[in-house]
Design a protein around this motif. Structure first.
Motif, mmCIF file in Angstrom:
data_model
loop_
_atom_site.group_PDB
_atom_site.id
_atom_site.type_symbol
_atom_site.label_atom_id
_atom_site.label_comp_id
_atom_site.label_asym_id
_atom_site.label_seq_id
_atom_site.Cartn_x
_atom_site.Cartn_y
_atom_site.Cartn_z
ATOM 1 N N ASP A 22 1.032 -1.826 0.403
ATOM 2 C CA ASP A 22 -0.216 -0.185 0.082
ATOM 3 C C ASP A 22 0.688 1.477 -0.385
ATOM 4 O O ASP A 22 1.803 1.252 0.302
ATOM 5 C CB ASP A 22 -0.724 -0.427 0.905
ATOM 6 N N GLN A 23 0.579 2.417 -0.087
ATOM 7 C CA GLN A 23 1.088 3.181 0.005
ATOM 8 C C GLN A 23 2.449 3.622 1.107
ATOM 9 O O GLN A 23 3.260 4.056 0.851
ATOM 10 C CB GLN A 23 -0.163 5.025 -0.333
ATOM 11 N N SER A 24 2.150 3.280 1.983
ATOM 12 C CA SER A 24 3.458 2.965 3.417
ATOM 13 C C SER A 24 4.292 2.499 2.639
ATOM 14 O O SER A 24 5.562 2.755 3.189
ATOM 15 C CB SER A 24 3.000 2.060 4.261
ATOM 16 N N VAL A 25 4.685 1.519 1.719
ATOM 17 C CA VAL A 25 5.931 1.579 1.348
ATOM 18 C C VAL A 25 6.903 2.710 1.268
ATOM 19 O O VAL A 25 7.771 2.458 1.087
ATOM 20 C CB VAL A 25 6.248 0.289 -0.171
ATOM 21 N N TRP A 26 5.950 4.201 0.907
ATOM 22 C CA TRP A 26 7.212 4.733 0.294
ATOM 23 C C TRP A 26 7.819 5.816 1.256
ATOM 24 O O TRP A 26 8.542 6.951 0.618
ATOM 25 C CB TRP A 26 5.614 5.527 -0.220
ATOM 26 N N ASP A 27 7.156 5.481 3.018
ATOM 27 C CA ASP A 27 7.279 6.513 3.837
ATOM 28 C C ASP A 27 8.812 6.581 3.997
ATOM 29 O O ASP A 27 9.024 7.584 4.375
ATOM 30 C CB ASP A 27 6.294 5.367 5.242
ATOM 31 N N LYS A 28 9.538 5.927 3.664
ATOM 32 C CA LYS A 28 10.901 6.737 4.133
ATOM 33 C C LYS A 28 11.016 7.116 3.143
ATOM 34 O O LYS A 28 12.248 7.772 3.472
ATOM 35 C CB LYS A 28 12.043 5.353 4.140
ATOM 36 N N ILE A 29 10.790 7.310 1.558
ATOM 37 C CA ILE A 29 11.591 8.018 0.789
ATOM 38 C C ILE A 29 10.787 9.582 0.650
ATOM 39 O O ILE A 29 11.281 10.552 -0.025
ATOM 40 C CB ILE A 29 12.142 8.134 -0.157
ATOM 41 N N LEU A 30 9.774 9.336 1.580
ATOM 42 C CA LEU A 30 8.500 10.674 1.039
ATOM 43 C C LEU A 30 8.965 11.801 1.402
ATOM 44 O O LEU A 30 9.493 13.118 0.725
ATOM 45 C CB LEU A 30 7.205 10.316 1.502
ATOM 46 N N PRO A 31 9.584 11.737 3.382
ATOM 47 C CA PRO A 31 10.078 13.466 3.245
ATOM 48 C C PRO A 31 11.387 14.245 2.559
ATOM 49 O O PRO A 31 10.393 15.141 1.891
ATOM 50 C CB PRO A 31 10.383 12.806 4.377
ATOM 51 N N TYR A 32 12.427 13.346 1.886
ATOM 52 C CA TYR A 32 12.775 14.112 0.555
ATOM 53 C C TYR A 32 12.110 14.653 -0.357
ATOM 54 O O TYR A 32 12.217 15.189 -0.596
ATOM 55 C CB TYR A 32 14.168 12.483 0.764
ATOM 56 N N LEU A 33 11.530 12.838 -1.194
ATOM 57 C CA LEU A 33 10.935 13.759 -1.979
ATOM 58 C C LEU A 33 9.526 15.361 -1.775
ATOM 59 O O LEU A 33 9.651 16.170 -2.665
ATOM 60 C CB LEU A 33 10.268 12.355 -2.916
ATOM 61 N N THR A 34 9.020 14.880 -1.000
ATOM 62 C CA THR A 34 8.340 15.875 -0.524
ATOM 63 C C THR A 34 9.075 17.998 -0.500
ATOM 64 O O THR A 34 8.455 18.522 -0.559
ATOM 65 C CB THR A 34 7.188 16.016 0.206
ATOM 66 N N ARG A 35 10.439 17.103 -0.705
ATOM 67 C CA ARG A 35 10.963 18.920 0.062
ATOM 68 C C ARG A 35 10.680 19.747 -1.572
ATOM 69 O O ARG A 35 11.379 20.546 -1.837
ATOM 70 C CB ARG A 35 12.469 18.533 0.171
ATOM 71 N N ARG A 36 11.408 18.647 -2.763
ATOM 72 C CA ARG A 36 11.448 19.515 -3.763
ATOM 73 C C ARG A 36 10.237 19.374 -5.074
ATOM 74 O O ARG A 36 10.667 19.467 -6.250
ATOM 75 C CB ARG A 36 11.890 18.076 -4.973
ATOM 76 N N TYR A 37 8.764 18.077 -4.865
ATOM 77 C CA TYR A 37 7.920 17.982 -5.541
ATOM 78 C C TYR A 37 7.115 17.258 -4.880
ATOM 79 O O TYR A 37 6.220 17.707 -4.217
ATOM 80 C CB TYR A 37 8.320 16.328 -6.431
ATOM 81 N N ARG A 38 6.055 18.457 -6.113
ATOM 82 C CA ARG A 38 3.889 17.568 -5.909
ATOM 83 C C ARG A 38 4.361 15.847 -5.298
ATOM 84 O O ARG A 38 4.071 15.494 -6.460
ATOM 85 C CB ARG A 38 3.552 18.474 -5.984
ATOM 86 N N VAL A 39 4.244 15.240 -4.530
ATOM 87 C CA VAL A 39 4.152 13.969 -4.860
ATOM 88 C C VAL A 39 2.216 13.001 -4.319
ATOM 89 O O VAL A 39 1.525 13.885 -3.293
ATOM 90 C CB VAL A 39 4.829 13.413 -3.868
ATOM 91 N N LEU A 40 1.745 12.941 -5.939
ATOM 92 C CA LEU A 40 0.781 12.124 -5.625
ATOM 93 C C LEU A 40 0.917 10.221 -4.866
ATOM 94 O O LEU A 40 1.445 9.620 -5.740
ATOM 95 C CB LEU A 40 0.008 12.084 -6.820
ATOM 96 N N VAL A 41 0.239 9.983 -4.098
ATOM 97 C CA VAL A 41 0.443 8.418 -3.456
ATOM 98 C C VAL A 41 -0.909 8.349 -3.436
ATOM 99 O O VAL A 41 -1.544 8.937 -3.251
ATOM 100 C CB VAL A 41 1.463 8.396 -1.826
ATOM 101 N N PHE A 42 -1.376 6.720 -3.462
ATOM 102 C CA PHE A 42 -2.918 6.198 -3.304
ATOM 103 C C PHE A 42 -2.372 4.680 -3.244
ATOM 104 O O PHE A 42 -1.335 4.158 -3.221
ATOM 105 C CB PHE A 42 -3.100 6.653 -4.654
ATOM 106 N N ASP A 43 -3.529 3.853 -3.218
ATOM 107 C CA ASP A 43 -3.201 2.579 -2.969
ATOM 108 C C ASP A 43 -4.670 1.972 -4.067
ATOM 109 O O ASP A 43 -5.604 2.189 -4.449
ATOM 110 C CB ASP A 43 -4.090 1.862 -1.769
ATOM 111 N N TRP A 44 -3.681 0.991 -4.384
ATOM 112 C CA TRP A 44 -4.535 0.212 -6.010
ATOM 113 C C TRP A 44 -5.905 -0.103 -4.708
ATOM 114 O O TRP A 44 -5.787 -0.762 -4.202
ATOM 115 C CB TRP A 44 -3.701 -0.839 -6.564
#
Length: 259
Positions: A22-44
């Motif tokens: 689910d979208q929680s698999v991205w938790d480790k990289i999200l804090p870094y990416l969200t400083r530079r991008y608008r990030v869309l996460v979701f669950d299939w």
């Protein structure tokens, strides 16, 4: 689809998880990416994080194309154009298919542990024999939670027990009948013909030792994809570099996206 938009910046990143996640698999990289991008996460809709069991129709979702249509609808709904799509595992091919239908939506595809076909054939190494796959189906049917525990220990680097546990919990939240239906859709898939229709630039990321996808698949995809594509190999065990080698994964993102 539990969609969330986080972060700031001019560029859009879409993070799409794979089977059992689910979208929680991205938790480790999200804090870094969200400083530079608008990030869309979701669950299939097959994910255990999606509460409405009626959203997953096993007949409709017996092909990757239904998921690609959901992705396009999600991007249109949020008015995303020319975005960077990051697809892990099964989501990599979903992104490839969506890009052939609506190339205007995608600036680049980043494919992590993706594969167009998991079954071996005479001229292709997918990683699995038919008997391997039939055994997986039998194990899911006979004792899903035991299988989920064993499968997590196989596909996530065992030297990182917290990450193994995280994926095991995600996988174990799936309804067993949905887990079986999706396993059949994924392991019986053959999307090799799609690759030559992909015109969007692609970065194919593969770990050095992934029990799900052999390194040869990454090079096969690179040869077949029509758009400019490169292969990036991460020194890591397992199928989940976003969990077990997240800094190495972010280093690849920085190189590819120009930071």
């Amino acid at each position: 689809m539990n969609a969330r938009i986080i972060g700031s910046g001019d560029e859009w990143l879409i993070l799409a998880h794979g089977y059992g996640g689910d979208q929680s698999v991205w938790d480790k990289i999200l804090p870094y990416l969200t400083r530079r991008y608008r990030v869309l996460v979701f669950d299939w809709n097959f994910s255990g994080a999606v509460k409405d069991p009626n959203l997953f129709d096993p007949i409709k979702y017996s092909s990757f194309h239904a998921f690609s249509n959901d992705l396009i609808e999600l991007m249109d709904e949020n008015k995303l154009r020319s975005s960077v799509f990051v697809g892990h595992s099964f989501s990599g091919m979903v992104g490839c298919i969506a890009s052939t239908k609506r190339p205007d939506l995608f600036k680049r595809l980043i494919l992590i542990g993706a594969s167009p076909r998991y079954l071996n054939s005479d001229d292709y190494e997918g990683g699995f024999k038919t008997s391997d796959i039939e055994q997986i189906f039998l194990n899911i049917e006979s004792n899903f939670h035991t299988w989920a525990s064993n499968f997590a220990a196989l596909v996530v680097d065992s030297k990182d027990p917290l990450s193994v546990e995280k994926f095991e919990k995600c996988l174990g939240r799936m309804r067993p009948e949905v887990a079986l239906s999706m396993a059949k859709t994924i392991f019986h898939s053959d999307e090799r013909d799609v690759l030559e229709k992909v015109q969007v630039p692609c970065t194919i990321i593969q770990t050095t030792n992934d029990i799900v996808v052999p390194v040869s698949v990454a090079h096969f995809m690179q040869k077949k994809i029509k758009g400019k594509s490169t292969v990036e190999i991460i020194e890591d065990e397992g199928h989940f570099p976003q969990l077990t080698a997240h800094q190495l994964l972010l280093d690849v993102f920085d190189r590819v996206l120009g930071y």
